[in-house]
Design a protein around this motif. Structure first.
Motif, PDB file in Angstrom:
ATOM      1  N   SER A 159       9.568 108.132 -27.087  1.00 40.19           N
ATOM      2  CA  SER A 159       8.373 108.514 -26.199  1.00 40.19           C
ATOM      3  C   SER A 159       9.084 108.573 -24.927  1.00 40.19           C
ATOM      4  O   SER A 159       8.604 109.408 -24.127  1.00 40.19           O
ATOM      5  CB  SER A 159       7.162 107.583 -26.525  1.00 40.19           C
ATOM      6  N   MET A 160       9.626 107.517 -24.517  1.00 38.21           N
ATOM      7  CA  MET A 160      10.179 107.365 -23.161  1.00 38.21           C
ATOM      8  C   MET A 160      11.358 108.602 -22.768  1.00 38.21           C
ATOM      9  O   MET A 160      10.988 109.238 -21.778  1.00 38.21           O
ATOM     10  CB  MET A 160      11.095 106.121 -23.084  1.00 38.21           C
ATOM     11  N   VAL A 161      12.208 108.905 -23.735  1.00 38.71           N
ATOM     12  CA  VAL A 161      12.906 109.972 -23.747  1.00 38.71           C
ATOM     13  C   VAL A 161      12.512 111.147 -23.477  1.00 38.71           C
ATOM     14  O   VAL A 161      12.584 111.994 -22.693  1.00 38.71           O
ATOM     15  CB  VAL A 161      14.050 109.906 -24.730  1.00 38.71           C
ATOM     16  N   GLU A 162      11.414 111.602 -24.414  1.00 39.54           N
ATOM     17  CA  GLU A 162      10.482 112.723 -24.289  1.00 39.54           C
ATOM     18  C   GLU A 162       9.881 112.979 -23.093  1.00 39.54           C
ATOM     19  O   GLU A 162       9.849 113.953 -22.456  1.00 39.54           O
ATOM     20  CB  GLU A 162       9.516 112.862 -25.327  1.00 39.54           C
ATOM     21  N   GLU A 163       9.337 111.742 -22.193  1.00 38.53           N
ATOM     22  CA  GLU A 163       8.745 111.737 -21.047  1.00 38.53           C
ATOM     23  C   GLU A 163       9.822 112.072 -20.004  1.00 38.53           C
ATOM     24  O   GLU A 163       9.515 113.219 -19.061  1.00 38.53           O
ATOM     25  CB  GLU A 163       8.144 110.581 -20.616  1.00 38.53           C
ATOM     26  N   MET A 164      10.877 111.695 -20.100  1.00 36.21           N
ATOM     27  CA  MET A 164      12.116 111.753 -18.967  1.00 36.21           C
ATOM     28  C   MET A 164      12.399 113.365 -19.145  1.00 36.21           C
ATOM     29  O   MET A 164      12.620 114.112 -17.967  1.00 36.21           O
ATOM     30  CB  MET A 164      13.070 110.853 -19.098  1.00 36.21           C
ATOM     31  N   TYR A 165      12.711 113.698 -20.360  1.00 34.07           N
ATOM     32  CA  TYR A 165      13.436 115.076 -20.504  1.00 34.07           C
ATOM     33  C   TYR A 165      12.360 116.189 -20.112  1.00 34.07           C
ATOM     34  O   TYR A 165      12.671 117.252 -19.621  1.00 34.07           O
ATOM     35  CB  TYR A 165      13.596 115.140 -22.233  1.00 34.07           C
ATOM     36  N   SER A 166      11.026 116.021 -20.560  1.00 33.06           N
ATOM     37  CA  SER A 166      10.037 117.223 -20.234  1.00 33.06           C
ATOM     38  C   SER A 166       9.885 117.205 -18.823  1.00 33.06           C
ATOM     39  O   SER A 166       9.701 118.359 -18.174  1.00 33.06           O
ATOM     40  CB  SER A 166       8.727 116.714 -20.964  1.00 33.06           C
ATOM     41  N   ARG A 167      10.077 116.207 -17.985  1.00 39.20           N
ATOM     42  CA  ARG A 167       9.638 116.444 -16.613  1.00 39.20           C
ATOM     43  C   ARG A 167      11.130 116.688 -15.840  1.00 39.20           C
ATOM     44  O   ARG A 167      11.108 117.402 -14.912  1.00 39.20           O
ATOM     45  CB  ARG A 167       9.409 114.766 -16.008  1.00 39.20           C
ATOM     46  N   GLY A 168      12.238 116.210 -16.461  1.00 44.37           N
ATOM     47  CA  GLY A 168      13.332 116.797 -15.971  1.00 44.37           C
ATOM     48  C   GLY A 168      13.832 116.096 -14.456  1.00 44.37           C
ATOM     49  O   GLY A 168      13.005 115.144 -14.126  1.00 44.37           O
TER      50      GLY A 168
END
Length: 129
Positions: free
Chosen positions: A46-55
């Protein structure tokens, strides 16, 4: 008179931190964007998806010893490659596919509690500390 040098800036789109039981059991992750949007994540994915989606540029304090490594492994398993910069045994920067992660310990080599005090703040205690 010598010409003034332009002051360098540091880009910060967000900060992140992982808390664990011991060194290998994920407890929670936290992300906070530059505008203050804060999320608590119950899974590393969940954390990685948040960071990756925002860039953008994400900073983790002492992240190059643990936090960034866990994020890199999740990205690797998802097929996302990153260019990695090292200093001795620490990851100092990763870049790739619109996401950059940096370790702020390279800029401020002290504990978060000391940094918070310098800024006139107290480092909060977590309920499981």
């Amino acid at each position: 008179m010598p010409e003034k040098r332009k002051r360098k800036t540091v880009r910060v789109d967000g900060v992140f931190d992982i808390e664990c039981y011991g060194w290998d059991k994920f407890k929670l992750g936290v992300t906070m964007t530059a505008n203050g949007d804060t999320k608590v994540h119950k899974t590393p994915l969940s954390m990685v998806e948040e960071m990756y989606s925002r860039g953008g540029s994400w900073w983790g304090h002492n992240g190059g010893k643990y936090d960034i490594l866990q994020v890199l492994e999740i990205l690797r398993m998802g097929g996302v490659s990153q260019s990695i910069s090292l200093s001795q045994s620490r990851v100092t920067r990763t870049m790739g596919d619109g996401l950059m992660m940096r370790d702020s310990y390279a800029l401020v080599p002290m504990g978060l509690e000391s940094i918070a005090e310098m800024g006139g703040r107290l480092k909060p205690k977590l309920w499981f500390d």
